[in-house]
Every structure is written in C-alpha cells, then in structure tokens.
Design a protein around this motif. Structure first.
Motif, PDB file in Angstrom:
ATOM      1  N   THR A 532       0.831  -1.208   0.000  1.00 23.98           N
ATOM      2  CA  THR A 532       0.000   0.000   0.000  1.00 23.98           C
ATOM      3  C   THR A 532       0.860   1.250   0.000  1.00 23.98           C
ATOM      4  N   LEU A 535       2.052   1.771  -3.492  1.00 19.92           N
ATOM      5  CA  LEU A 535       0.958   2.261  -4.330  1.00 19.92           C
ATOM      6  C   LEU A 535       0.761   3.765  -4.149  1.00 19.92           C
ATOM      7  N   ILE A 548      -8.088   0.750  -8.653  1.00 17.88           N
ATOM      8  CA  ILE A 548      -8.274   0.111  -7.353  1.00 17.88           C
ATOM      9  C   ILE A 548      -9.266  -1.029  -7.502  1.00 17.88           C
ATOM     10  N   ARG A 552      -6.530  -4.921  -4.090  1.00 18.23           N
ATOM     11  CA  ARG A 552      -5.791  -3.809  -3.508  1.00 18.23           C
ATOM     12  C   ARG A 552      -6.484  -3.288  -2.244  1.00 18.23           C
ATOM     13  N   GLN A 555      -5.554  -5.702   0.378  1.00 15.79           N
ATOM     14  CA  GLN A 555      -4.151  -5.490   0.764  1.00 15.79           C
ATOM     15  C   GLN A 555      -4.024  -4.261   1.663  1.00 15.79           C
ATOM     16  N   LEU A 586      -9.561   3.137  -1.715  1.00 20.16           N
ATOM     17  CA  LEU A 586      -8.945   1.986  -1.030  1.00 20.16           C
ATOM     18  C   LEU A 586      -9.713   1.599   0.232  1.00 20.16           C
TER      19      LEU A 586
END
Length: 606
Positions: A532, A535, A548, A552, A555, A586
C-alpha cells in the motif's frame, strides 16, 4: 612529532609568567577567530533557528533534530535509549545502529527541552567546526611547530576544510571531531613515555590508558565512522613515520599493554551498546561493495560552498552537497606537492604525504571515475579498478562511504601546510632570504582563499499543520499508529518534524533511519515498503489515481492491520487530490478535513 626545542624532546621549556600569558593570549585570539568563522558559516541558521532549514541538507537536518528530540524525551520519560517504536511502527528502530550522537544529545537535553532541537543541532555544528580547528591547533602548537601562526594555519584547514563545510550541511557526526586530535596526542605521549623507559620489559601507563579509553568511548557516542577512518589514517601515518620493521615492533611492544588496557576500558563502557547495535533487534549488516567514490575531478575543483566556486566552471561531479569530501582545489594540491618535495627529508612530511596519497586514492572508490564517466574505451574490461576494490568487502570497512576517506588526508595536508609556514617564518626571522617567505605566504594565500567557506544557504521550512502542532492528532490515536499518505521515507522525512512538534504523541509508520532491508538484513534507509505504501508513492509520483480493485482494497486493510493504524492522514502536498481519491477508494470511507489535513479514522476498519 616533537619539534626541536631548547628543552628535551616532548618537554615544554620552562616559561615565565609573562611568556605563559602571551601564549594564553595567542591561544585565546586563535579560539575567538575560529569561533567567529564557525558562527559566520552558520549565520543563516543562527539568525532563524525556529523555522530556518539548511537548504542543502536534504532530509538530514530533520533527522538529526529528531535524534536530539528523542534523546531529550527518553531522558524525561526514562525510556530505553536502545530502541524505539516511534518510527517504523510496529517493528521499531535500533537506536544504537543510527547516528544519534548521545555524546552531544544527552548533555544538551536541557537545551533541547528549553529551546528546541534546532538550537541543539546548530550548536553541535558550530562547536564542531570551532573545536575541531582549535584541537588540531593545540596539537600542532605543542607537538609540531613553535610558531603559533603556523599551528593556526594547520588548525583552520582541519576545522574548515571543504569536507567539513559540506558535512555541516547536515551531518553533525562528521563535524564534531574534536576528540580525534586529542586521541592522537594521547597516543603520541604514551609512545614517548614508553621510549624513555626502553630498559623496562613491559611499560604500563594505567593513567594514560584510562584517559585514552575514555576519549575513545566518548568518540563512539559522537561518531563511529569518523573514528574508524581516523584510526586507519593514524595507523598509516605511524607506520610511515616509523619506517623500519624494528622501529615498528619496538613501538608496538612499548605501547601495546596500555593501548589494550584502554581498549578494555572502552569496551567496558560501550560494550553493551555495541552488542545491541550489531546483534540487537532491528540490527543490520553491511553487504557487498557500493560505488560511492570521489570523481578524480573532485580533488582539484572548488566546493560550491567555498569562495572559489564563483571562478570554477568545472562539471558537477558531486555525490551530493553533504558528501563533497575532497574539493581541495588545484592551487592547494599544487602547493602541498611542491612543499612536500622541498621538505621531503623531514620524516614527518614524508609520513603525512603518504597518508594524503593513500587516502585520496582510496576515496576514489572501487572504479575510477573521471568527469562522471567510469568506462574508458571499449570492451568488457574497460573499467579501471581502484585499490578499494580489494578492501571494500571486509567488515566493518564495507560500512564506510569510501569518498569520506579523503577526510583522512586533511590532517596530513594540514601538517605539510603548518611545517611549510614554520619554515617560512624561520627564514623570515633570520632575514637571510626574504624571497622564499614572501613567495610562501603568497602561495599559501592563493591556495587557501579559494577554499575559504561561505555562509551556508538557509531556507524557510513550511509550518507544521495545525492537526499536529495544536495536538488534534491525540484525539485520533488510541494505542496504534499514524499513517501519513504516503508514509515518510529517507527522501521525504518532514513527518518526523511534525511528530516532534506534537511532542511525540503518536508513533509513525515508515520513517528515516538505517535498518535491516530484505531477507539478508542488509543496511537500508527506512522501512521495507509494504504494497500500500508503494501504491501511494507511485500515485504521487505520477499524479494519477491508480486502478483500485478488491485485491488492492484487501491489501490495504491487511497493511493497516500490520501497522496497527488508528488514523490515516493526508497533509498538504502536491498531487493531494489524487492521493485523497486514491485512499477514499482503497478504504471505502470518505476523508474528513480537520485542522488543515485530510483524515481517515480507521480504528474501526478491520
């Protein structure tokens, strides 16, 4: 190293009170000049210690200020000095494996608490420049030359050489080097005393050993790498000075018992800390050979922080502004070479010259670089290997940034300059030949003026967001951490300043420190980034919201659990809108704006 005096070698001649006062007055004048020059170099930061920032420091000023602040906090909270979880949460940081400079931070803890860590930081830099110059002046004036001006020339070069000024941009551990000449002086005195008792089989000097052990132990709390480089330089100097095997063996046998006792004292005082550094939690090991050597041109050019830089039109071959470890300038190197040739019959000049040649060569690293180019000609064997290639893999030598070896040449150059000045003054006093002294001082001026330091540039640092400065963050932290978007790294460590301004009210994910990296636990800067974090860094770098998907999102939740995160915070930054939308997607939670930052309270996110 003793010069020819009217008294026996190494013994100061008896001085009348008037002579003593004159000597003390001269010493005081030299000290004031050195201190004034140190304050001049750091005038920009002294004039604005609250929000000033050394422009070329990158993230290092922030780091050393954090070190000062955490040291003071640990003292007031009776916390462990060995490790902390305030960075790199929850894994933590091995404090002993970082350059905390407890030898400065602990005694200056009251200053940090009263006036802030920046004052402690700039005090260390100012004291380092001044005291290093004066300590070398003291050694030269007592052991090398009789003319105080000659000693002052050597001292000013040691304290204000281009490498010292470069490290003043942010590396306090490479500026506070006052103990190194005192360690050298102590060993010289021990060797001299042993020579006078040559008839004895074993020479024990317990008092001298205690002093040496304490000096080395204290230096370890200020900087280990400078001590290692200095020890290597002093060893080469001693071997070159003694020359013959018999002389080396006799000297070693004479001082070895006392030096071993000093080593035992040092280990007694620092042994547990050294064990924690190399074997404790979050310790690391240096692996392989890096290429961080000086470019050949850096030996002859002028540093950007020197007066001669305005006349220098050479290419930029600097590693970075804090690692300009050579930059002696061609006039100085030419003067040193000519002086060493004319004084080649003096044993100490030959020894100093050998140190200069050996360590400037080692500072070039594992392959030769000229004008930034490391490949010469064509083919697989076009690289020119350098001597450090044979030694750079040996622990603990593999932990040295090889360009810093040029700093070991600084005292050697200073010795040659001081002796050259001494001989010129002697010639001037005899009035036998005025041309040589005049030529010397003209050449000395021509060599030193271009490398004279200038005021280090200082910029205004942005204010700390009110969310941290006013303590609002405390409302969002229970027993977990704060995740900055993206987490701080060695390239962007400003969040450490926010943590200090919030009085360490929260632990940080990520950070700027040296710790283990990868499965082989090699040394690395900062935490091993989790998916993360990577990212978010990429989103900011490319200013684009990434795709996304559910993987993800899962994660991100996994990483938040690993970090034991209580709150995610997006401070004002470039690509702020991209980062906010990325984190919204996210987490599936909309950000809330609080006291100048965007906040996601994730204490309920599972």
């Amino acid at each position: 190293m003793a010069v020819d005096r009217s008294a026996p070698e190494g013994v100061e001649p008896h001085r009348t009170p008037v002579q003593w006062l004159r000597s003390a007055r001269t010493d005081s004048i030299v000290a004031v000049c050195y201190l004034s020059l140190a304050v001049f170099v750091l005038a920009g930061l002294w004039s604005n210690p609250r929000s000033g920032y050394l422009t070329k420091s990158d993230q290092d000023q922030t780091l050393f200020e954090w070190f000062n602040a955490i040291t003071a906090r640990n003292i007031t909270h009776l916390a462990s000095p060995f490790s902390t979880q305030l960075q790199n949460y929850p894994d933590g940081v091995n404090m002993m494996a970082n350059t905390l400079m407890y030898g400065w931070g602990v005694p200056f803890a009251p200053v940090t608490l009263l006036f802030g860590p920046t004052v402690t930081f700039v005090s260390a830099l100012t004291f380092g420049l001044f005291s290093t110059a004066f300590a070398w002046y003291w050694v030269f004036s007592r052991e090398l030359v009789t003319a105080k001006f000659a000693a002052a020339v050597g001292g000013v070069f040691c304290g204000f050489a281009p490498a010292m000024i470069a490290h003043t941009n942010g590396h306090a551990n490479f500026v506070v080097l006052v103990l190194l000449p005192l360690i050298a002086l102590q060993i010289i005195k021990m060797a001299r005393h042993a020579e006078r008792t040559v008839g004895e089989r074993t020479v024990w000097q317990p008092r001298a050993a205690v002093v040496l052990g304490l000096l080395v132990a204290l230096q370890l709390t200020l900087g280990e790498e400078p001590l290692l480089i200095f020890a290597l330089g002093f060893a080469v100097f001693a071997l070159a000075y003694l020359r013959t095997r018999r002389a080396i063996a006799l000297s070693f046998r004479a001082v070895a018992p006392s030096v071993l006792l000093a080593a035992l004292i040092t280990l007694t005082l620092t042994g547990f800390g050294l064990w924690w550094q190399f074997a404790g939690p979050q310790s690391y090991r240096f692996i392989g050979i890096g290429r961080v050597g000086n470019d050949v041109l850096s030996l002859f050019q002028f540093s950007p922080e020197s007066a001669g830089s305005m006349f220098s039109f050479g290419p930029d071959v600097s590693i970075n502004p804090t690692e300009d470890n050579a930059y002696f300038g061609w006039p100085l190197l030419l003067l040193v070479a000519v002086t060493a040739f004319f004084l080649r019959r003096e044993r100490i000049v030959r020894a100093a010259g050998i140190v200069v040649v050996v360590f400037t060569t080692l500072s070039l690293g594992i392959v030769l670089s000229f004008d930034g180019v490391v490949r010469f000609g064509e083919g697989d064997f076009a690289m020119v290997p350098m001597p450090w290639l044979a030694f750079g893999w040996i622990p603990p030598l593999n932990g040295i940034i090889e360009s810093r070896f040029a700093m070991a040449a600084v005292p050697g150059i200073a010795i040659i300059l001081a002796l050259g000045t001494q001989r010129a003054i002697e010639a001037w006093r005899t009035r036998a030949a005025m041309r040589r002294p005049v030529a010397w001082f003209a050449a000395l001026t021509f060599a030193l003026l271009p490398i004279a330091p200038t005021v280090l540039p200082v910029s205004e640092r942005p204010p700390t967001p009110a969310f941290f400065a006013e303590g609002t963050v405390r409302q969002y932290v229970s027993d977990g951490s704060v995740v900055i978007v993206p987490p701080p790294t060695s390239a962007d460590a400003v969040a450490l300043r926010w943590q200090v301004d919030a009085d360490f009210a929260f632990p940080l994910v990520g950070g700027y420190f040296v710790g283990p990296s990868g499965a082989d636990r090699g040394a690395g800067y900062g935490a091993d980034p989790r998916p993360t974090a990577v990212l978010l860094m990429l989103a900011r770098m490319f200013d684009t919201v990434p795709v996304i998907d559910q993987a993800r999102r899962d994660q991100a939740r996994s990483d938040l659990r690993y970090w034991r995160a209580d709150v995610v915070v997006l401070p004002p930054t470039h690509s702020g809108d991209v980062l906010r939308r990325t984190v919204d997607d996210l987490l599936g939670v909309q950000a809330e704006q609080v006291d100048g930052v965007w906040v996601w309270d994730v204490r309920g996110v599972g």
